[in-house]
Design a protein around this motif. Structure first.
Motif, short mmCIF file in Angstrom:
data_model
loop_
_atom_site.label_atom_id
_atom_site.label_comp_id
_atom_site.label_asym_id
_atom_site.label_seq_id
_atom_site.Cartn_x
_atom_site.Cartn_y
_atom_site.Cartn_z
N TRP A 31 0.82 -1.21 0.00
CA TRP A 31 0.00 0.00 0.00
C TRP A 31 0.85 1.26 0.00
O TRP A 31 0.39 2.32 -0.39
CB TRP A 31 -0.97 0.01 1.18
N ILE A 34 1.12 1.82 -3.73
CA ILE A 34 -0.14 2.13 -4.40
C ILE A 34 -0.60 3.56 -4.08
O ILE A 34 -1.02 4.30 -4.97
CB ILE A 34 -1.22 1.10 -3.99
N ALA A 35 -0.52 3.95 -2.81
CA ALA A 35 -0.95 5.29 -2.40
C ALA A 35 0.02 5.83 -1.34
O ALA A 35 -0.33 5.93 -0.16
CB ALA A 35 -2.37 5.23 -1.85
N PHE A 38 -1.02 8.76 1.26
CA PHE A 38 -2.07 8.33 2.18
C PHE A 38 -1.53 7.30 3.17
O PHE A 38 -1.88 7.33 4.35
CB PHE A 38 -3.26 7.76 1.41
N TRP A 39 -0.67 6.38 2.72
CA TRP A 39 -0.08 5.38 3.59
C TRP A 39 0.80 6.04 4.65
O TRP A 39 0.73 5.70 5.82
CB TRP A 39 0.72 4.37 2.77
N TYR A 42 -1.48 7.92 7.10
CA TYR A 42 -2.23 6.99 7.95
C TYR A 42 -1.36 6.48 9.10
O TYR A 42 -1.83 6.34 10.23
CB TYR A 42 -2.74 5.82 7.11
#
Length: 133
Positions: A31, A34-35, A38-39, A42
């Motif tokens: 992840w 992929i992003a 955002f990862w 988070y």
């Protein structure tokens, strides 16, 4: 899957609460590729997020220059780094925040790894193999 376990320190100097423990997997972080922003957000990895955004903005700026092919090829390096070292960044962050390394456990997910590790410690304490908590 192998996880490293970390326990949050108690603010009052007492024993740490095992229910606030976190298990970080010893795997790749798909992840994070992929992003990535955002990862990173988070997992509250703010400085790596700032560095990632600076590299991304620089890469986009270089795409408008004659060095565009090189910028395109180099643009994947931050994502590759996060894929391979993303969870290590998390480990470094929790250690920097004062969390204590509690051990290593195996489990399909973090919850199973925590249950196995702390269940084993509880069982050993009941048998008198280690001091009671």
């Amino acid at each position: 899957m192998i996880h490293t376990l970390h326990i949050h320190p108690d603010e009052n100097g007492g024993p740490a609460d095992i229910w606030e423990a976190v298990a970080i997997p010893e795997t790749k972080a798909p992840w994070a590729v992929i992003a990535p922003p955002f990862w990173l957000a988070y997992h509250r990895l703010w400085w790596p997020l700032v560095v990632y955004l600076l590299v991304a903005v620089t890469g986009f700026a270089l795409l408008t220059t004659p060095a565009a092919p090189a910028a395109f090829l180099l643009g994947g390096l931050p994502g590759l780094y996060l894929l391979l070292e993303g969870h290590q960044l998390r480990r470094n962050a929790v250690e920097r925040d004062g969390w204590t390394f509690a051990g290593v456990a195996e489990g399909h997910d973090p919850e199973e790894a925590l249950a196995r590790h702390f269940g084993r410690l509880t069982d050993m304490a009941h048998r008198g193999l280690i001091g009671a908590a």
